[in-house]
Scaffold this active site. Sequence first.
Site, mmCIF file in Angstrom:
data_model
loop_
_atom_site.group_PDB
_atom_site.id
_atom_site.type_symbol
_atom_site.label_atom_id
_atom_site.label_comp_id
_atom_site.label_asym_id
_atom_site.label_seq_id
_atom_site.Cartn_x
_atom_site.Cartn_y
_atom_site.Cartn_z
ATOM 1 N NE ARG A 1 -1.568 1.683 4.271
ATOM 2 C CZ ARG A 1 -2.966 1.230 5.008
ATOM 3 N NH1 ARG A 1 -3.627 -0.063 4.959
ATOM 4 N NH2 ARG A 1 -3.159 2.194 5.560
ATOM 5 N NE ARG B 1 3.846 9.430 -5.368
ATOM 6 C CZ ARG B 1 3.517 9.310 -4.091
ATOM 7 N NH1 ARG B 1 4.550 10.277 -3.388
ATOM 8 N NH2 ARG B 1 2.244 9.117 -3.765
ATOM 9 N NE ARG C 1 0.820 -5.832 16.727
ATOM 10 C CZ ARG C 1 1.520 -6.386 17.914
ATOM 11 N NH1 ARG C 1 1.639 -7.015 18.333
ATOM 12 N NH2 ARG C 1 3.191 -5.126 18.256
ATOM 13 N NE ARG D 1 2.014 6.237 13.074
ATOM 14 C CZ ARG D 1 0.790 6.200 12.651
ATOM 15 N NH1 ARG D 1 1.335 5.961 10.908
ATOM 16 N NH2 ARG D 1 -0.669 5.902 13.159
ATOM 17 C CD GLU E 1 0.208 6.054 17.123
ATOM 18 O OE1 GLU E 1 1.071 5.403 15.857
ATOM 19 O OE2 GLU E 1 -0.370 7.143 16.156
ATOM 20 C CE1 TYR F 1 -6.928 0.683 10.473
ATOM 21 C CE2 TYR F 1 -5.485 0.224 8.645
ATOM 22 C CZ TYR F 1 -5.910 0.955 9.582
ATOM 23 O OH TYR F 1 -5.193 2.200 9.660
ATOM 24 C CG ASP G 1 -7.502 4.447 5.732
ATOM 25 O OD1 ASP G 1 -7.459 4.111 6.404
ATOM 26 O OD2 ASP G 1 -6.881 3.700 4.252
HETATM 27 P P1 FAD Z 1 -15.248 3.299 15.410
HETATM 28 O O1 FAD Z 1 -14.928 4.392 15.079
HETATM 29 O O2 FAD Z 1 -14.646 2.594 15.857
HETATM 30 O O3 FAD Z 1 -16.711 3.451 16.048
HETATM 31 C C1 FAD Z 1 -17.262 2.406 16.488
HETATM 32 C C2 FAD Z 1 -18.275 3.323 18.133
HETATM 33 O O4 FAD Z 1 -19.049 2.589 18.622
HETATM 34 C C3 FAD Z 1 -16.790 3.354 18.999
HETATM 35 O O5 FAD Z 1 -17.490 5.205 19.249
HETATM 36 C C4 FAD Z 1 -17.375 2.666 20.365
HETATM 37 O O6 FAD Z 1 -17.791 3.446 21.393
HETATM 38 C C5 FAD Z 1 -18.830 2.615 20.192
HETATM 39 N N1 FAD Z 1 -18.942 1.454 20.354
HETATM 40 C C6 FAD Z 1 -18.609 -0.016 20.686
HETATM 41 N N2 FAD Z 1 -19.631 -1.132 21.183
HETATM 42 C C7 FAD Z 1 -20.556 -0.329 21.690
HETATM 43 C C8 FAD Z 1 -21.921 -0.327 22.680
HETATM 44 N N3 FAD Z 1 -21.759 -1.786 22.799
HETATM 45 N N4 FAD Z 1 -22.344 0.254 22.970
HETATM 46 C C9 FAD Z 1 -22.306 1.532 22.657
HETATM 47 N N5 FAD Z 1 -21.021 2.344 21.828
HETATM 48 C C10 FAD Z 1 -20.614 0.894 21.274
HETATM 49 N N6 FAD Z 1 -8.583 6.104 8.216
HETATM 50 C C11 FAD Z 1 -7.977 7.013 7.753
HETATM 51 O O7 FAD Z 1 -8.298 7.727 6.266
HETATM 52 N N7 FAD Z 1 -6.618 7.656 7.096
HETATM 53 C C12 FAD Z 1 -6.848 7.610 8.695
HETATM 54 O O8 FAD Z 1 -5.273 8.398 8.177
HETATM 55 C C13 FAD Z 1 -6.646 6.663 9.973
HETATM 56 N N8 FAD Z 1 -5.695 6.411 10.584
HETATM 57 C C14 FAD Z 1 -5.490 5.426 11.894
HETATM 58 C C15 FAD Z 1 -5.098 5.796 12.697
HETATM 59 C C16 FAD Z 1 -5.206 4.245 13.847
HETATM 60 C C17 FAD Z 1 -4.309 4.773 15.182
HETATM 61 C C18 FAD Z 1 -6.864 3.847 13.609
HETATM 62 C C19 FAD Z 1 -6.875 2.774 14.809
HETATM 63 C C20 FAD Z 1 -7.132 3.502 12.254
HETATM 64 C C21 FAD Z 1 -7.249 4.598 11.777
HETATM 65 N N9 FAD Z 1 -8.163 5.104 10.200
HETATM 66 C C22 FAD Z 1 -7.537 5.870 9.523
HETATM 67 C C23 FAD Z 1 -9.116 4.382 10.456
HETATM 68 C C24 FAD Z 1 -10.607 4.785 10.614
HETATM 69 O O9 FAD Z 1 -10.226 5.293 12.788
HETATM 70 C C25 FAD Z 1 -11.698 3.871 10.884
HETATM 71 O O10 FAD Z 1 -11.962 3.820 9.556
HETATM 72 C C26 FAD Z 1 -13.147 4.265 11.196
HETATM 73 O O11 FAD Z 1 -13.134 5.011 11.858
HETATM 74 C C27 FAD Z 1 -13.687 3.411 11.716
HETATM 75 O O12 FAD Z 1 -15.448 4.002 11.822
HETATM 76 P P2 FAD Z 1 -16.088 3.556 12.460
HETATM 77 O O13 FAD Z 1 -17.507 3.973 12.983
HETATM 78 O O14 FAD Z 1 -16.408 2.058 11.813
HETATM 79 O O15 FAD Z 1 -15.662 2.730 13.836
HETATM 80 N N1 UDP Z 2 5.978 1.246 7.098
HETATM 81 C C1 UDP Z 2 7.976 0.634 7.202
HETATM 82 N N2 UDP Z 2 7.648 1.712 7.332
HETATM 83 C C2 UDP Z 2 7.735 2.939 7.465
HETATM 84 C C3 UDP Z 2 6.288 2.920 7.434
HETATM 85 C C4 UDP Z 2 5.465 2.479 6.879
HETATM 86 O O1 UDP Z 2 7.973 -0.183 6.958
HETATM 87 O O2 UDP Z 2 8.261 4.078 7.891
HETATM 88 C C5 UDP Z 2 5.489 -0.778 6.669
HETATM 89 C C6 UDP Z 2 5.141 -1.106 8.208
HETATM 90 O O3 UDP Z 2 5.096 -2.114 7.271
HETATM 91 C C7 UDP Z 2 2.975 -0.255 7.949
HETATM 92 C C8 UDP Z 2 3.048 -1.238 6.212
HETATM 93 O O4 UDP Z 2 4.245 0.175 5.698
HETATM 94 O O5 UDP Z 2 3.429 -1.468 9.126
HETATM 95 C C9 UDP Z 2 1.792 -0.276 6.095
HETATM 96 O O6 UDP Z 2 2.184 1.613 6.557
HETATM 97 P P1 UDP Z 2 1.268 2.688 6.937
HETATM 98 O O7 UDP Z 2 2.191 4.010 7.026
HETATM 99 O O8 UDP Z 2 0.140 2.386 5.730
HETATM 100 O O9 UDP Z 2 0.371 2.639 7.976
HETATM 101 P P2 UDP Z 2 -1.102 1.965 8.934
HETATM 102 O O10 UDP Z 2 0.142 2.850 10.170
HETATM 103 O O11 UDP Z 2 -1.349 4.008 8.628
HETATM 104 O O12 UDP Z 2 -1.801 1.206 9.266
#
Ligand code: FAD
Ligand code: UDP
Length: 372
Positions: free
Chosen positions: A178, A182, A255, A287, A307, A355, A357
Amino acid sequence: MRTITLKNNFDFLIIGSGLFGSTMAYLLLKKGYKSLVIDKRSHVGGNVYTESVNGINVHKYGAHIFHTDDKRVWNFVNAFAEFNRYTNSPVANYKGRLYNLPFNMNTFYQMWGVTTPEQAAEKIERQRKESGIISPKNLEEQAISLIGKDIYYTLIKDYTEKQWGRKATELPAFIIKRLPVRFTFDNNYFNDTYQGIPIGGYTKMVEKMLEGIEVRLNTDYFENREYFDSIADKIIYTGEIDRYFDYCYGHLEYRTVSFETELLEGVPNFQGNAVVNYTDVDTPYTRIIEHKHFEFGQQPDTVISREYSKEWRPGDEPYYPVNDKRNSELYARYKALTNGQEKVIFGGRLAEYKYYDMHQVIEQALIMADSL
Ligand code: FAD
Ligand code: UDP
């Protein structure tokens, strides 16, 4: 005088105010349906929640950068927030030396001193040939055949093993695919047409989606399941799918990440970039996020989050689904159980164990609402 208490009746009970639940609530209201949104957390927004600390919007559950190629999704989110021009361009720190990400001409110059695409391609091709890898079978082989061993050992191996807690030779190749490679001087981490951060934070955006909709916070569906099942005609469930079925087949694995967040008063600029990855094995965190840079903040202070990636244990926040064989098979068994639940729609990252976004979650909700 006699008091009559009317039972509150809803067309939809939406469990979870994350992006899936909030998008559904908004779309259903537009179609004339009445919903109740509940969330067990003390705030709306799920994992995109941001909170203001000394005027800086802190991404409490991890850095969130919005990016999409889908114009419908982009127009949808822009109806609730103005997006800025933020472009994600992380920097990697390997033992004190800095490299640009994703892998592009800047990275190749920093690594080898090459100045043209032809020289860079030659260097990578030589390392690929020397490795003797023909069809990559795991993440390590995939990475070496994509960008050669120098970049693999400096920017990928240790970071990946910290992030996933497993050897790069034991991880699937698709994880690394992913990341763009470039042969131009372009540090944009994403290839998508649209990208940005909602000015004022994600919480404000979600609150706007939920305007006119009843929301109850600090409310866990499972603490009053029978009552909640009785107050609406249909249910949209966005929580963990294994929890919904009382873990009858066992726990799905994730994770998880722990965040060490610090307010640095009187420090206007800690690292000069929103995201700096630490790609060596000795630094325990993966990071550091400096939140103000997502919105080009000029505050006198700063907030940073280190993190740490960890193996998930029951009770931890479920962040990244582990899409290995065991968990995929387990999820398929839970998914089969949803067929017997006519009143319930399962959606979002936790209920679908995917997973996703942000843009994908919104896209799924738009499709779902169209079909209702
Ligand atoms: P969630 O946001 O998990 O919402 C679910 C909600 O349900 C929560 O508020 C929870 O409290 C509630 N809930 C669960 N069980 C119950 C219950 N029993 N009763 C009442 N409430 C409940 N996406 C991107 O596009 N760009 C990014 O840069 C990006 N970075 C990320 C970084 C991290 C560390 C993580 C973990 C995810 C990242 N994502 C990113 C993904 C993004 O967070 C998700 O796609 C999105 O938030 C999912 O929305 P959701 O509504 O499915 O779930
Ligand atoms: N990755 C890496 N070095 C970096 C950034 C990312 O090796 O500096 C690898 C790592 O395996 C990671 C994957 O690329 O799980 C995808 O990275 P991305 O930043 O898209 O992951 P996210 O944290 O958004 O899930």
